[in-house]
Design an enzyme around this catalytic site. Structure first.
Site, PDB file in Angstrom:
ATOM      1  CG  ASN A 138      -1.765   1.205   1.362  1.00 30.99           C
ATOM      2  OD1 ASN A 138      -1.786   2.048   0.469  1.00 30.99           O
ATOM      3  ND2 ASN A 138      -2.484   1.317   2.469  1.00 30.99           N
ATOM      4  CD1 TRP A 139       3.325   0.990  -3.036  1.00 27.14           C
ATOM      5  CD2 TRP A 139       3.301   2.234  -4.902  1.00 27.14           C
ATOM      6  NE1 TRP A 139       3.951   0.277  -4.027  1.00 27.14           N
ATOM      7  CE2 TRP A 139       3.953   1.006  -5.189  1.00 27.14           C
ATOM      8  CE3 TRP A 139       3.173   3.165  -5.934  1.00 27.14           C
ATOM      9  CZ2 TRP A 139       4.466   0.703  -6.455  1.00 27.14           C
ATOM     10  CZ3 TRP A 139       3.682   2.872  -7.199  1.00 27.14           C
ATOM     11  CH2 TRP A 139       4.327   1.651  -7.449  1.00 27.14           C
ATOM     12  CE  LYS A 140      -0.133   2.950   4.827  1.00 28.70           C
ATOM     13  NZ  LYS A 140       0.019   2.981   6.268  1.00 28.70           N
ATOM     14  CG  HIS A 147      -5.667   1.894   5.238  1.00 24.86           C
ATOM     15  ND1 HIS A 147      -5.188   2.772   6.169  1.00 24.86           N
ATOM     16  CD2 HIS A 147      -4.714   0.954   5.054  1.00 24.86           C
ATOM     17  CE1 HIS A 147      -3.964   2.388   6.532  1.00 24.86           C
ATOM     18  NE2 HIS A 147      -3.659   1.278   5.868  1.00 24.86           N
ATOM     19  CD  GLU A 183      -2.661   5.230   6.942  1.00 23.83           C
ATOM     20  OE1 GLU A 183      -2.665   5.263   5.709  1.00 23.83           O
ATOM     21  OE2 GLU A 183      -1.758   4.672   7.616  1.00 23.83           O
ATOM     22  CD  GLU A 212      -3.434  -2.503   7.175  1.00 23.89           C
ATOM     23  OE1 GLU A 212      -2.340  -2.728   6.682  1.00 23.89           O
ATOM     24  OE2 GLU A 212      -4.076  -1.465   6.984  1.00 23.89           O
ATOM     25  N   GLY A 224       2.681   1.977  10.865  1.00 25.67           N
ATOM     26  CA  GLY A 224       3.653   3.072  10.743  1.00 25.67           C
ATOM     27  C   GLY A 224       4.362   3.410  12.034  1.00 25.67           C
ATOM     28  CB  SER A 256       5.405  -2.088  11.854  1.00 25.56           C
ATOM     29  OG  SER A 256       4.987  -0.770  12.155  1.00 25.56           O
ATOM     30  N   GLY A 307       2.959  -1.171   4.200  1.00 23.94           N
ATOM     31  CA  GLY A 307       3.019   0.258   3.898  1.00 23.94           C
ATOM     32  C   GLY A 307       4.452   0.677   3.623  1.00 23.94           C
TER      33      GLY A 307
HETATM   34  P1  13P Z   1       3.135   0.168   7.647  1.00 19.40           P
HETATM   35  O1  13P Z   1       3.658  -1.098   7.015  1.00 19.40           O
HETATM   36  O2  13P Z   1       3.864   1.391   7.193  1.00 19.40           O
HETATM   37  O3  13P Z   1       3.013   0.045   9.124  1.00 19.40           O
HETATM   38  O4  13P Z   1       1.651   0.352   7.072  1.00 19.40           O
HETATM   39  C1  13P Z   1       0.763  -0.701   7.151  1.00 19.40           C
HETATM   40  C2  13P Z   1      -0.458  -0.331   6.425  1.00 19.40           C
HETATM   41  O5  13P Z   1      -1.209   0.510   6.847  1.00 19.40           O
HETATM   42  C3  13P Z   1      -0.713  -0.989   5.139  1.00 19.40           C
HETATM   43  O6  13P Z   1      -1.977  -0.686   4.670  1.00 19.40           O
END
Ligand code: 13P
Length: 249
Positions: free
Chosen positions: A10-12, A95, A97, A167, A173, A213, A234
Protein backbone atom coordinates in the site's frame (compact mmCIF):
# COMPACT_ATOMS: atom_id res chain seq x y z
CA UNK A 1 -8.17 -25.55 -0.90
CA UNK A 2 -4.79 -24.18 0.09
CA UNK A 3 -4.64 -20.42 0.41
CA UNK A 4 -1.93 -18.68 -1.64
CA UNK A 5 0.33 -16.21 0.15
CA UNK A 6 -0.88 -12.77 -0.90
CA UNK A 7 1.56 -9.92 -0.39
CA UNK A 8 0.34 -6.41 -1.13
CA UNK A 9 2.02 -3.03 -1.00
CA UNK A 10 0.00 0.00 0.00
CA UNK A 11 1.94 2.98 -1.28
CA UNK A 12 -0.44 5.40 0.49
CA UNK A 13 0.09 9.08 -0.46
CA UNK A 14 3.68 8.63 -1.58
CA UNK A 15 5.91 8.81 -4.68
CA UNK A 16 6.15 11.14 -7.64
CA UNK A 17 5.05 9.90 -11.03
CA UNK A 18 8.67 9.07 -11.97
CA UNK A 19 9.22 7.24 -8.66
CA UNK A 20 5.99 5.27 -9.08
CA UNK A 21 6.98 4.13 -12.58
CA UNK A 22 10.50 3.20 -11.42
CA UNK A 23 9.22 1.29 -8.40
CA UNK A 24 6.76 -0.61 -10.58
CA UNK A 25 9.54 -1.46 -13.08
CA UNK A 26 11.79 -2.69 -10.26
CA UNK A 27 8.98 -4.84 -8.82
CA UNK A 28 8.17 -6.41 -12.19
CA UNK A 29 11.82 -7.44 -12.44
CA UNK A 30 12.26 -8.81 -8.90
CA UNK A 31 8.90 -10.59 -8.63
CA UNK A 32 8.75 -12.13 -12.10
CA UNK A 33 9.74 -15.67 -11.07
CA UNK A 34 7.96 -15.70 -7.71
CA UNK A 35 4.94 -17.90 -7.18
CA UNK A 36 2.79 -15.98 -4.70
CA UNK A 37 0.05 -13.43 -5.32
CA UNK A 38 1.24 -9.80 -5.43
CA UNK A 39 -0.57 -6.48 -5.53
CA UNK A 40 0.39 -2.82 -5.35
CA UNK A 41 -2.02 -0.14 -4.13
CA UNK A 42 -1.06 2.93 -6.15
CA UNK A 43 -2.17 6.58 -5.77
CA UNK A 44 -5.06 7.38 -8.16
CA UNK A 45 -3.11 9.79 -10.34
CA UNK A 46 -0.36 7.26 -11.07
CA UNK A 47 -2.59 4.23 -11.70
CA UNK A 48 -2.62 4.70 -15.46
CA UNK A 49 1.17 5.05 -15.73
CA UNK A 50 1.82 2.07 -13.42
CA UNK A 51 -0.79 0.03 -15.26
CA UNK A 52 1.27 0.31 -18.48
CA UNK A 53 4.39 -0.86 -16.64
CA UNK A 54 2.92 -3.93 -14.92
CA UNK A 55 0.69 -5.08 -17.80
CA UNK A 56 1.34 -8.78 -18.44
CA UNK A 57 3.29 -9.22 -15.19
CA UNK A 58 2.28 -11.21 -12.10
CA UNK A 59 1.46 -8.02 -10.17
CA UNK A 60 -2.14 -7.00 -9.58
CA UNK A 61 -3.00 -3.30 -9.89
CA UNK A 62 -4.84 -1.97 -6.85
CA UNK A 63 -6.41 1.37 -5.93
CA UNK A 64 -6.47 2.69 -2.37
CA UNK A 65 -10.09 3.82 -2.32
CA UNK A 66 -13.15 4.17 -4.55
CA UNK A 67 -16.44 6.03 -4.71
CA UNK A 68 -19.53 4.22 -3.43
CA UNK A 69 -21.62 5.39 -6.38
CA UNK A 70 -21.60 5.26 -10.18
CA UNK A 71 -20.28 8.04 -12.45
CA UNK A 72 -22.12 11.31 -11.97
CA UNK A 73 -22.08 14.59 -10.09
CA UNK A 74 -19.71 13.62 -7.25
CA UNK A 75 -16.89 16.15 -7.21
CA UNK A 76 -13.50 14.71 -6.38
CA UNK A 77 -14.63 11.09 -6.37
CA UNK A 78 -13.17 8.25 -8.47
CA UNK A 79 -15.56 5.56 -9.67
CA UNK A 80 -15.30 1.83 -10.26
CA UNK A 81 -15.82 2.58 -13.98
CA UNK A 82 -12.74 4.83 -14.00
CA UNK A 83 -10.63 2.36 -12.06
CA UNK A 84 -11.50 -0.49 -14.40
CA UNK A 85 -10.82 1.75 -17.39
CA UNK A 86 -7.16 2.07 -16.34
CA UNK A 87 -6.72 -1.61 -15.50
CA UNK A 88 -7.37 -1.72 -11.77
CA UNK A 89 -8.38 -5.18 -10.55
CA UNK A 90 -8.67 -4.70 -6.81
CA UNK A 91 -9.42 -1.92 -4.32
CA UNK A 92 -8.25 -1.41 -0.75
CA UNK A 93 -11.32 -0.38 1.24
CA UNK A 94 -11.74 0.72 4.85
CA UNK A 95 -8.10 1.42 5.60
CA UNK A 96 -7.71 2.77 9.14
CA UNK A 97 -6.30 6.01 7.78
CA UNK A 98 -9.59 6.56 5.94
CA UNK A 99 -11.67 5.43 8.91
CA UNK A 100 -9.85 7.58 11.45
CA UNK A 101 -8.39 10.53 9.49
CA UNK A 102 -11.25 11.02 7.02
CA UNK A 103 -14.05 9.61 9.17
CA UNK A 104 -15.34 6.87 6.87
CA UNK A 105 -18.16 4.94 8.50
CA UNK A 106 -18.79 1.21 8.31
CA UNK A 107 -21.95 2.03 6.39
CA UNK A 108 -19.96 3.84 3.69
CA UNK A 109 -17.29 1.14 3.66
CA UNK A 110 -20.00 -1.47 3.16
CA UNK A 111 -21.40 0.50 0.21
CA UNK A 112 -17.94 0.66 -1.38
CA UNK A 113 -17.39 -3.08 -0.85
CA UNK A 114 -20.72 -3.96 -2.46
CA UNK A 115 -20.19 -1.49 -5.30
CA UNK A 116 -16.79 -3.01 -6.18
CA UNK A 117 -18.05 -6.59 -6.01
CA UNK A 118 -21.08 -5.86 -8.16
CA UNK A 119 -18.80 -4.14 -10.70
CA UNK A 120 -16.33 -7.01 -10.92
CA UNK A 121 -13.53 -5.54 -8.81
CA UNK A 122 -11.87 -7.49 -6.02
CA UNK A 123 -11.64 -6.00 -2.55
CA UNK A 124 -9.07 -5.89 0.22
CA UNK A 125 -11.15 -4.98 3.26
CA UNK A 126 -9.10 -3.53 6.12
CA UNK A 127 -10.19 -4.00 9.70
CA UNK A 128 -8.46 -3.55 13.03
CA UNK A 129 -8.70 -2.13 16.50
CA UNK A 130 -7.29 1.05 18.05
CA UNK A 131 -4.83 0.81 20.93
CA UNK A 132 -7.56 1.82 23.38
CA UNK A 133 -9.75 -1.03 22.10
CA UNK A 134 -6.94 -3.52 22.60
CA UNK A 135 -6.13 -2.25 26.09
CA UNK A 136 -9.80 -2.51 27.01
CA UNK A 137 -9.82 -6.14 25.81
CA UNK A 138 -12.08 -5.29 22.86
CA UNK A 139 -9.89 -6.21 19.88
CA UNK A 140 -12.05 -9.17 18.89
CA UNK A 141 -15.32 -7.29 19.40
CA UNK A 142 -14.14 -4.46 17.13
CA UNK A 143 -13.00 -6.86 14.39
CA UNK A 144 -16.24 -8.83 14.58
CA UNK A 145 -18.30 -5.66 14.33
CA UNK A 146 -16.32 -4.39 11.34
CA UNK A 147 -16.56 -7.75 9.56
CA UNK A 148 -20.30 -8.04 10.00
CA UNK A 149 -21.03 -4.38 9.18
CA UNK A 150 -18.63 -4.07 6.24
CA UNK A 151 -19.63 -7.40 4.67
CA UNK A 152 -23.39 -6.95 5.12
CA UNK A 153 -25.15 -8.00 1.92
CA UNK A 154 -22.04 -9.70 0.49
CA UNK A 155 -22.84 -13.24 -0.64
CA UNK A 156 -20.80 -16.37 0.01
CA UNK A 157 -19.99 -16.51 -3.73
CA UNK A 158 -18.77 -12.91 -3.68
CA UNK A 159 -16.45 -13.70 -0.77
CA UNK A 160 -14.15 -15.41 -3.30
CA UNK A 161 -13.29 -11.83 -4.36
CA UNK A 162 -12.72 -10.47 -0.85
CA UNK A 163 -9.42 -10.47 1.05
CA UNK A 164 -9.38 -9.34 4.67
CA UNK A 165 -6.45 -7.29 5.97
CA UNK A 166 -6.15 -7.27 9.74
CA UNK A 167 -4.27 -4.10 10.60
CA UNK A 168 -4.13 -3.24 14.29
CA UNK A 169 -4.13 0.56 14.16
CA UNK A 170 -1.47 0.86 16.87
CA UNK A 171 0.95 -1.14 14.70
CA UNK A 172 0.62 0.96 11.53
CA UNK A 173 3.65 3.07 10.74
CA UNK A 174 4.78 2.88 14.36
CA UNK A 175 7.46 0.22 14.12
CA UNK A 176 5.43 -1.77 16.68
CA UNK A 177 4.32 -5.07 15.22
CA UNK A 178 1.84 -7.41 16.80
CA UNK A 179 3.67 -10.52 17.96
CA UNK A 180 3.05 -13.49 15.68
CA UNK A 181 1.01 -15.06 18.50
CA UNK A 182 -1.18 -11.98 19.09
CA UNK A 183 -1.73 -11.51 15.36
CA UNK A 184 -2.50 -15.20 14.87
CA UNK A 185 -5.08 -15.08 17.69
CA UNK A 186 -7.04 -12.35 15.91
CA UNK A 187 -6.65 -13.97 12.50
CA UNK A 188 -7.99 -17.24 13.87
CA UNK A 189 -10.84 -15.39 15.54
CA UNK A 190 -11.69 -13.59 12.28
CA UNK A 191 -11.65 -16.86 10.33
CA UNK A 192 -14.02 -18.44 12.85
CA UNK A 193 -16.22 -15.38 12.68
CA UNK A 194 -16.34 -15.58 8.87
CA UNK A 195 -17.41 -19.22 9.26
CA UNK A 196 -20.30 -17.99 11.42
CA UNK A 197 -21.24 -15.24 8.95
CA UNK A 198 -20.95 -17.63 5.96
CA UNK A 199 -19.74 -21.20 6.26
CA UNK A 200 -16.57 -23.17 6.91
CA UNK A 201 -15.63 -23.38 3.23
CA UNK A 202 -15.72 -19.60 2.81
CA UNK A 203 -13.72 -19.21 6.04
CA UNK A 204 -11.11 -21.74 4.91
CA UNK A 205 -10.71 -20.06 1.53
CA UNK A 206 -10.62 -16.41 2.65
CA UNK A 207 -7.15 -14.89 2.60
CA UNK A 208 -6.45 -12.86 5.73
CA UNK A 209 -3.45 -10.55 5.48
CA UNK A 210 -1.64 -8.94 8.38
CA UNK A 211 -0.65 -5.27 8.18
CA UNK A 212 1.25 -3.01 10.55
CA UNK A 213 5.02 -2.45 10.41
CA UNK A 214 5.57 -5.68 8.50
CA UNK A 215 9.06 -5.95 7.06
CA UNK A 216 11.51 -8.62 5.96
CA UNK A 217 12.80 -9.12 9.51
CA UNK A 218 9.40 -10.01 11.01
CA UNK A 219 7.48 -11.29 7.98
CA UNK A 220 8.81 -14.84 8.18
CA UNK A 221 7.49 -15.45 11.71
CA UNK A 222 4.17 -13.74 11.00
CA UNK A 223 3.63 -15.64 7.75
CA UNK A 224 4.50 -18.93 9.43
CA UNK A 225 1.29 -18.67 11.49
CA UNK A 226 -1.48 -20.94 10.21
CA UNK A 227 -4.08 -18.18 9.77
CA UNK A 228 -1.81 -15.40 8.47
CA UNK A 229 -1.96 -15.70 4.71
CA UNK A 230 -0.10 -12.64 3.57
CA UNK A 231 0.68 -9.03 4.30
CA UNK A 232 -0.49 -5.52 3.51
CA UNK A 233 2.69 -3.51 3.66
CA UNK A 234 3.02 0.26 3.90
CA UNK A 235 6.47 1.74 4.50
CA UNK A 236 8.43 -1.32 3.39
CA UNK A 237 6.53 -1.46 0.08
CA UNK A 238 8.07 1.79 -1.18
CA UNK A 239 11.33 0.20 -2.27
CA UNK A 240 11.75 -3.00 -4.27
CA UNK A 241 14.61 -4.10 -2.06
CA UNK A 242 12.53 -3.89 1.13
CA UNK A 243 9.34 -5.29 -0.44
CA UNK A 244 10.78 -8.19 -2.45
CA UNK A 245 12.29 -10.05 0.55
CA UNK A 246 8.82 -10.17 2.17
CA UNK A 247 7.62 -11.93 -0.96
CA UNK A 248 10.20 -14.71 -0.39
CA UNK A 249 8.39 -16.35 2.52
P1 13P B 1 3.13 0.17 7.65
O1 13P B 1 3.66 -1.10 7.01
O2 13P B 1 3.86 1.39 7.19
O3 13P B 1 3.01 0.04 9.12
O4 13P B 1 1.65 0.35 7.07
C1 13P B 1 0.76 -0.70 7.15
C2 13P B 1 -0.46 -0.33 6.43
O5 13P B 1 -1.21 0.51 6.85
C3 13P B 1 -0.71 -0.99 5.14
O6 13P B 1 -1.98 -0.69 4.67
Amino acid sequence: MARTHYIAGNWKMNTSRAEAVKLAQDLVAVLKDKKGKYMIGVPFVYLDAVSQVIKGSNIILGAQDVAATANGAHTGEVSTEMLKDVGVQTVIIGHSERRHEIGESDELINKKVRRCLSEGLDVVLCIGELLADREAGNAETVCAFQLSADLAGVSAEQMAHVTIAYEPVWAIGTGKTATPEDAEAIHKFCREYIAKLYNQKVADETIIQYGGSMKASNAKDLLAQPDIDGGLIGGASLKADTFAPICEF
